[in-house]
Design an enzyme around this catalytic site. Structure first.
Site, PDB file in Angstrom:
ATOM      1  N   TYR A   1      27.846  51.699  92.568  1.00  0.00           N
ATOM      2  CA  TYR A   1      28.107  51.698  91.131  1.00  0.00           C
ATOM      3  C   TYR A   1      26.837  51.267  90.426  1.00  0.00           C
ATOM      4  CZ  TYR A   1      30.048  50.307  86.575  1.00  0.00           C
ATOM      5  OH  TYR A   1      30.309  50.164  85.230  1.00  0.00           O
TER       6      TYR A   1
ATOM      7  N   ASP B   1      18.696  49.714  92.748  1.00  0.00           N
ATOM      8  CA  ASP B   1      19.534  49.063  91.734  1.00  0.00           C
ATOM      9  C   ASP B   1      19.798  47.629  92.214  1.00  0.00           C
ATOM     10  OD1 ASP B   1      22.732  49.778  90.098  1.00  0.00           O
ATOM     11  OD2 ASP B   1      21.447  47.997  90.140  1.00  0.00           O
TER      12      ASP B   1
ATOM     13  N   LYS C   1      22.031  40.822  84.795  1.00  0.00           N
ATOM     14  CA  LYS C   1      22.816  39.638  85.146  1.00  0.00           C
ATOM     15  C   LYS C   1      22.022  38.325  85.157  1.00  0.00           C
ATOM     16  CE  LYS C   1      26.037  42.624  87.626  1.00  0.00           C
ATOM     17  NZ  LYS C   1      27.436  42.489  87.228  1.00  0.00           N
TER      18      LYS C   1
HETATM   19  P1  KE4 Z   1      26.276  46.232  83.328  1.00  0.00           P
HETATM   20  O1  KE4 Z   1      26.036  47.444  82.490  1.00  0.00           O
HETATM   21  O2  KE4 Z   1      27.752  45.951  83.551  1.00  0.00           O
HETATM   22  O3  KE4 Z   1      25.487  44.998  82.852  1.00  0.00           O
HETATM   23  O4  KE4 Z   1      25.638  46.508  84.779  1.00  0.00           O
HETATM   24  C1  KE4 Z   1      26.053  47.682  85.459  1.00  0.00           C
HETATM   25  C2  KE4 Z   1      25.780  47.545  86.946  1.00  0.00           C
HETATM   26  C3  KE4 Z   1      24.684  48.202  87.487  1.00  0.00           C
HETATM   27  N1  KE4 Z   1      24.397  48.111  88.807  1.00  0.00           N
HETATM   28  C4  KE4 Z   1      25.168  47.362  89.631  1.00  0.00           C
HETATM   29  C5  KE4 Z   1      24.807  47.282  91.095  1.00  0.00           C
HETATM   30  C6  KE4 Z   1      26.297  46.660  89.134  1.00  0.00           C
HETATM   31  O5  KE4 Z   1      27.065  45.925  89.973  1.00  0.00           O
HETATM   32  C7  KE4 Z   1      26.596  46.741  87.763  1.00  0.00           C
HETATM   33  C8  KE4 Z   1      27.788  46.032  87.153  1.00  0.00           C
HETATM   34  N2  KE4 Z   1      28.599  45.270  88.047  1.00  0.00           N
HETATM   35  C9  KE4 Z   1      29.995  45.119  87.642  1.00  0.00           C
HETATM   36  C10 KE4 Z   1      30.743  44.335  88.735  1.00  0.00           C
HETATM   37  N3  KE4 Z   1      30.737  45.016  89.987  1.00  0.00           N
HETATM   38  C11 KE4 Z   1      30.095  44.472  86.319  1.00  0.00           C
HETATM   39  C12 KE4 Z   1      31.477  44.032  85.916  1.00  0.00           C
HETATM   40  C13 KE4 Z   1      32.084  44.938  84.890  1.00  0.00           C
HETATM   41  O6  KE4 Z   1      31.941  46.180  84.985  1.00  0.00           O
HETATM   42  O7  KE4 Z   1      32.732  44.368  83.973  1.00  0.00           O
END
Ligand code: KE4
Length: 426
Positions: free
Chosen positions: A143, A238, A266
């Site tokens: 993801y 990523d 994060k």
């Molecule tokens: P954000 O756009 O949510 O800041 O980051 C996206 C993203 C990109 N790459 C990786 C490997 C990620 O895990 C994420 C976002 N992680 C999720 C939890 N697995 C965020 C939680 C959510 O979607 O509310």
């Protein structure tokens, strides 16, 4: 008695889709309703009904020092008085860029954005602009945020809610995205051979954390590096989750593989909205205003997010947080494996540093297909049992747990007891 959380959830659903501002919070597949948080401190969170939980999510990764670390709160309070946002270059942006480049040497230049999604989206556009090619390779279950082009067989909430692909993404977009099984080097080689001169980049979570947590086989990441170099494509790591968590220099430090671009998020915002992407200068110099690839953001480099992120990163380094997290993680692992051994249930436990996952399935688990063998019903019962006993794990089998430097040995001992009790009544 209707709890305050239930009242709030009912009200939220009137005005917010699904009652949540992000699907992973919906508790939709764990047979419970989300609680609403009142406050948090250290490793603990309290909901609006006064229930206390040991938190193993930490806002999905940012809270690596635990919640409301004094060093961050004090710094942000002081910075806020000087200005909340300028839209003008500020010294903190230079300090953050220097730190990221020093800690992750593959990054020669970096640009701040406001989420991990923006970071990966910018990496893909930049790779396409730099190579003049359109196709992107990703991996099933990984993801990378809700980028149109990357919502193909993706993980996290998309997988949890049974839509690894998303409505609203034109077929033409996804025709340019090739999703392959993780850990299969031969399939990657064949894909390059079948798409000669058309692949702009591979984007990969070097430690996949969005279909549960699993790991690259011995030389898989090295193969990705070699195939990208050989075929003139860029390798994008990523590291939104693993950056500055798996090690000070992220997963690329652990595996010794140098990507062309890295996406971050994060932890570098200390809990405030943030993302960043960076890599080789010759690639980054293609970005506007120097180059033809456009990318922008009103709040990019925001002084509060920079302040919080720098305070967190400096504190992590001051206390050698990664050594502490490994110690806490090892203790957590021992107690978890003891609980699993006693439970006589098929559970596969994975951990790297402060990141962990209990798959309710037999091993080995090396890709999405394996992760999807998990017994979601048993997982849900375990989740609810732990929550009831004051331990908050990710409300999905397809997520990763996070330990912070604020978790104490007592917290972990308590968690071990809760896991034993919760597993014993499944
Ligand atoms: P954000 O756009 O949510 O800041 O980051 C996206 C993203 C990109 N790459 C990786 C490997 C990620 O895990 C994420 C976002 N992680 C999720 C939890 N697995 C965020 C939680 C959510 O979607 O509310």
């Amino acid at each position: 008695m209707t709890s305050r959380s239930s009242e709030l959830f009912a009200a939220a659903q009137e005005r917010i889709p699904g009652g949540v501002n992000s699907p992973v919070r919906a508790f939709r597949h764990v047979g419970a309703q989300p609680f609403f948080v009142e406050r948090a401190r250290g490793a603990k969170i309290w909901d609006v009904d006064g229930n206390e939980y040991i938190d193993y999510i930490g806002s999905w990764g940012p809270a690596i020092l635990g919640h409301t670390p004094k060093v961050i709160v004090d710094a942000v309070r002081e910075a806020a008085a000087r200005g909340l946002s300028f839209g003008i270059p500020n010294p903190l942006e230079v300090e953050m860029a220097n730190l990221i480049c020093a800690w992750m040497p593959s990054i020669e230049k970096v640009r701040m954005v406001n989420s991990g999604t923006e970071a990966t989206m910018a990496c893909v556009r930049l790779a396409r602009g730099f190579t003049g090619r359109d196709k992107i390779i990703k991996f099933d279950g990984c993801y990378h945020g809700h980028v149109d082009a990357l919502l193909v067989r993706s993980g996290s909430g998309a997988l949890t809610h049974g839509r690894p692909d998303s409505a609203g993404v034109p077929q033409a977009f996804v025709d340019l995205t090739i999703s392959l099984p993780f850990n299969d080097a031969d399939v990657v080689r064949k894909c390059f051979a079948q798409n000669k001169g058309q692949i702009a980049a591979i984007i990969v979570e070097p430690v996949p954390a969005n279909a549960g947590l699993y790991f690259a086989n011995h030389d898989f990441l090295l193969t990705l590096r070699e195939e990208c170099t050989k075929n003139g494509a860029l390798l994008i790591f990523d590291e939104v989750v693993t950056g500055f968590r798996a090690a000070r220099g992220g997963a690329q430090e652990i595996y010794g593989v140098k990507p062309d671009l890295t996406a971050l998020g994060k932890i570098i915002g200390g809990g405030l909205p943030v993302g960043a992407f960076g890599g080789r200068s010759e690639v980054m110099d293609q970005l506007s205003p120097d180059g033809p690839v456009y990318q922008a953001g009103t709040l990019s480099g925001n002084p509060l997010a920079m302040t919080a992120g720098l305070a967190q990163l400096h504190e992590l380094e001051r206390i050698d947080g990664w050594k502490l997290l490994e110690r806490l993680g090892a203790h957590f692992e021992k107690l978890t494996r003891d609980a699993i051994a006693q439970a006589q249930i098929d559970i596969t436990f994975h951990r790297i540093g402060s990141m962990f996952c209990l798959f309710f399935a037999s091993g080995p688990i090396v890709d999405l297909a394996d992760a999807q063998r998990s017994n979601l019903e048993t997982f849900s019962k375990f989740f609810r049992g732990c929550l009831k006993r004051g331990v908050y794990f990710a409300p999905s089998q397809f997520e990763t747990g996070f330990i912070s430097t604020a978790h104490t040995r007592e917290d972990i001992e308590r968690t071990g007891a809760v896991m034993r009790e919760s597993l014993s009544v499944l």
